[in-house]
Design an enzyme around this catalytic site. Structure first.
Site, mmCIF file in Angstrom:
data_model
loop_
_atom_site.group_PDB
_atom_site.id
_atom_site.type_symbol
_atom_site.label_atom_id
_atom_site.label_comp_id
_atom_site.label_asym_id
_atom_site.label_seq_id
_atom_site.Cartn_x
_atom_site.Cartn_y
_atom_site.Cartn_z
ATOM 1 N N CYS A 122 0.826 -1.205 0.000
ATOM 2 C CA CYS A 122 0.000 0.000 0.000
ATOM 3 C C CYS A 122 0.859 1.254 0.000
ATOM 4 C CB CYS A 122 -0.913 0.014 1.220
ATOM 5 S SG CYS A 122 -2.046 -1.372 1.263
ATOM 6 N N TYR A 173 -5.652 -12.964 -4.377
ATOM 7 C CA TYR A 173 -5.047 -12.633 -3.084
ATOM 8 C C TYR A 173 -5.668 -13.493 -1.990
ATOM 9 C CZ TYR A 173 -3.579 -9.367 0.703
ATOM 10 O OH TYR A 173 -3.030 -8.787 1.826
ATOM 11 N N HIS A 203 -3.191 -12.981 4.477
ATOM 12 C CA HIS A 203 -3.671 -11.998 5.451
ATOM 13 C C HIS A 203 -5.166 -12.136 5.744
ATOM 14 C CE1 HIS A 203 -0.080 -9.897 3.495
ATOM 15 N NE2 HIS A 203 0.323 -10.344 4.675
ATOM 16 N N ASP A 224 4.429 -11.069 9.413
ATOM 17 C CA ASP A 224 4.941 -11.143 8.039
ATOM 18 C C ASP A 224 5.794 -9.913 7.733
ATOM 19 O OD1 ASP A 224 4.987 -12.514 5.456
ATOM 20 O OD2 ASP A 224 3.831 -10.805 4.722
#
Length: 730
Positions: free
Chosen positions: A31, A170, A173, A268
């Protein structure tokens, strides 16, 4: 300078489906606060990395449908043709430099709060998000599953039309594909729940559909959280993770491996306080053992030696980087050219991540002040406008801001004299980097020290003068510099002045033998007793760091905090392990408490909410609330005042008072930067030094020149056929 031949392996091309990576340096999705709404920011930030040698550049997570809306945070979106047009700006710019462009297709389930769209998210089972507030999802029936899978397919086609070379599903997470795979979320009893084969079905079907739709044109990748690092009951690499890789291997062209979950994704994106580079290797290599496809993993890789170890030992094929690519967009090129000491090493402070966690303002970087400023300010990390005048610049203070200003000015061709009373550049960062776990923060100092040393060899008239006596206003006025920059930093308050009362605390005085400032604790010259109380009104790392330092040394530590202890560490992903560390060390915390007065060996504290919930107007001079009756005394042997900082701007104030003398001493301007202007993050102090140096020839460098804003202009429709007329449906 040629690179070391042992690093040649890092520049081998890698085939991923129908596409070829030109080398092993890969910027994973991360991001930046651009999304699809700021195409200039998005394209400039990614393309400068393509120029710097990265083989592929990805967007941040990219929403596939209004049901996956992460507002208040800022994600990319590929909902419609307007998004396609905006994201194509990125792919076009990235392709100019021979790199591939990737997009990470995202559906969040209950982890998407949908605050803008107000849509109802769907998930494998109905659950409340452990990450978002008051966010539940609807349990998907079979028609829901088919519809959401079509969302992925439609988004993949739009991604191809936008020019993307790599299309992700994706699943890291804790987002939707992993929610189906993980029994923590998936409580279904039909063909999509129960056994691993059933829990994997949604992900496998989605990959197959996306591959069928765009796989001949785009490489298909998936981001997989191979281990949630919670142990039994969730995803474990050697229980479910490797088996899923074997199931899906034929459907992907590349594996992007992560660990952890959404609630603690700092496992992570590990901060350097707790994790060294390569900390995810034990999990990533397990995927490489069972996959026949290229595998990449992240781990804040900044050292070429570590990179070649990963490849030669067969742990991974591709070096995945997010934070290192932000700190140095030209890292691959510098390795390729053998310019190893020019690498701007990521310090792992995670301030870049903090901006997304806060809600999505433009990303910043402690090491690289140009990050996020490529488009709006036109700053390039490696290129500087060369000055045509011969102005000399005196910089007083060689901390983060002063040393950055010196570096940028010298890169631009100025003669610079950088002076400091300390024997080493770095300012307060030298003390901070000695705190537990923060050693890698010294890379900020080391980079500037190395670059300034090199630049001094090019410009023999520039000087670095360390270990000097403090400069006075007379010294500055008589120095002979054309321009002056004051970067004298900030210090911790000695009198207890704080953000709660905005006044000193009666009895607070760090000159007394039993009271200390953080600087006094860190320099180790003042005796500290057995029982230590840390009085805290700071919301970042100082109080918990000092507590760890003192408790590790055998002191009994209590933190009395009138603010949320270490609140900013939530945003840097350090908070969970910081709290675990304090628990291990038996550090006690009295939250929502502050101090009213201090006497030798004891302090009076009170609950900040102890004045009651009822409010009554009682006339002037009388509090509308009841008297706080929660006051009590606690004892200490030593008290550490972490209550606030103040700018060390005495020199500036004296010079400002003598502004009429500047011209008669041939001084064109004097400017204030960094913490000397206002205490702030190291990243922001570095930025102010960089900005003033870039804008030193403007009429008033103290005031920033306007930057380019990306806004939606009235009358410019976002969607085909759209308009900005106000129309009501009646």
């Amino acid at each position: 300078m040629a690179r070391d031949p042992k690093h040649d392996i890092l520049f081998e091309p890698i085939q991923i489906g129908p596409k070829t990576l030109r080398n092993r340096f890969y910027q994973v999705p991360h991001c930046i606060g651009a999304g699809s709404d700021k195409p200039g920011f998005q394209s400039a930030h990614r393309s400068v990395k393509a120029e710097g040698g990265w083989a592929a550049l990805n967007t941040e997570y990219c929403s596939i449908n209004p049901e996956s809306d992460d507002t208040h945070r800022l994600s990319a979106r590929i909902w419609d043709e307007g998004d396609v047009r905006n994201l194509k700006a990125m792919t076009d710019e990235v392709h100019k430099y021979g790199a591939l462009a990737g997009v990470e297709l995202w559906y969040g389930g209950a982890h998407a709060p949908n605050m803008e769209s107000r849509a109802t998210p769907r998930g494998p089972s109905q659950y409340a998000s452990e990450f978002e507030t008051l966010s539940y999802c609807k349990e998907m029936d079979l028609s829901d599953i088919a519809q959401v899978q079509q969302f992925y397919v439609d988004a993949a086609k739009r991604s191809r039309d936008a020019g993307f070379d790599i299309v992700y599903v994706y699943g890291a997470h804790s987002y939707l594909p992993l929610q189906f795979l993980n029994p923590y979320y998936n409580k279904r009893t039909d063909k999509y729940g129960g056994s691993l084969e059933n829990r994997a079905r949604f992900w496998l079907e989605t990959l197959e559909k996306v591959k069928h739709a765009v796989g001949s044109d785009c490489a298909i990748a998936t981001r997989f959280g191979v281990d949630t690092v919670y142990g039994p009951g969730q995803i474990e690499a050697e229980v479910d993770g490797q088996k899923f890789v074997e199931m899906a291997d034929s459907l992907v062209d590349m594996w992007d491996i992560t660990i952890g979950d959404i609630a603690e994704w700092g496992e992570d994106a590990g901060p350097s306080r707790f994790y060294q580079q390569g900390h995810t290797i034990p999990w990533v290599k397990l995927v490489k053992q069972v996959s026949k496809k290229p595998v990449l993993g992240v781990g804040r890789y900044t050292d070429p030696e570590k990179m070649i170890e990963i490849v030669t030992k067969g742990y991974a094929d591709i070096i995945g980087c997010a934070r290192p690519s932000i700190a140095d967009p030209f890292l691959p090129q510098k390795v390729e050219q053998g310019r190893y000491d020019d690498i701007r090493v990521c310090i792992g402070c995670n301030v870049c991540i903090s901006r997304w966690e806060i809600g999505g303002p433009p990303m910043i970087c402690t090491q690289n002040a140009t990050a996020g400023e490529e488009y709006r300010r036109g700053w390039h990390p490696e290129k500087f406008r060369q000055t045509k005048n011969k102005d000399s610049v005196l910089i007083v203070g060689a901390g983060p801001s002063g040393s950055e200003a010196a570096r940028v000015l010298m890169e631009s061709g100025y003669t610079v004299h950088l002076t400091d009373t300390a024997e080493k550049i770095g300012g307060h960062l030298n003390q901070v980097a000695a705190l537990p776990g923060l050693g890698e923060w010294s890379y900020h100092r080391d980079y500037r020290e190395t670059q300034i040393t090199k630049l001094l060899k090019k410009n023999k008239e520039s000087q670095l003068a360390l270990g000097q006596k403090p400069m006075t206003a007379d010294d500055v006025l008589q120095y002979g510099a054309d321009k002056v920059i004051i970067a004298t930093g900030a210090r911790w308050n000695t009198d207890g002045t704080n953000c709660l009362t905005h006044d000193p605390i009666p009895g607070a005085d760090a000159s007394l033998p039993d009271q200390l400032t953080p600087e006094q604790v860190m320099d180790g010259k003042k005796k500290i007793g057995k029982r230590v109380v840390i009085l805290n009104a700071d919301t970042y790392f100082m109080a918990p760091s000092l507590a760890e330092k003192l408790a590790t040394a055998g002191h009994e530590v209590t933190i009395v905090s009138g603010v949320h202890l270490a609140n900013y560490m939530h945003f840097t992903l350090e908070y969970p392990n910081m709290m675990r560390r304090l628990h291990e060390l038996h550090v006690e915390e009295l939250g929502d408490h502050f101090c009213s007065r201090i006497e030798p060996g004891r302090m009076e504290i009170y609950n900040i909410w102890g004045d009651g919930s009822k409010r009554t107007y009682r006339g002037p001079g009388v509090s509308p609330r009841d008297a706080n009756t929660s006051h009590r005394w606690i004892e200490f042997d030593s008290l550490v005042l972490v209550t606030g900082r103040h700018s060390e701007c005495t020199l500036w104030n004296e010079l400002k008072a003598r502004e009429s003398e500047w011209a008669e001493n041939d001084i064109k301007g004097i400017y204030l930067i960094g913490d000397a202007e206002a205490p702030r993050l190291i990243a922001d102090a570095t930025f102010t030094g960089h900005r003033v140096a870039r804008e030193i020839e403007e009429a008033n460098p103290q005031i920033a020149i306007p930057y380019k804003r990306e806004t939606i202009a009235w009358g410019t429709p976002h969607m085909p056929g759209g308009n900005f007329k106000i129309e009501y449906k009646v």
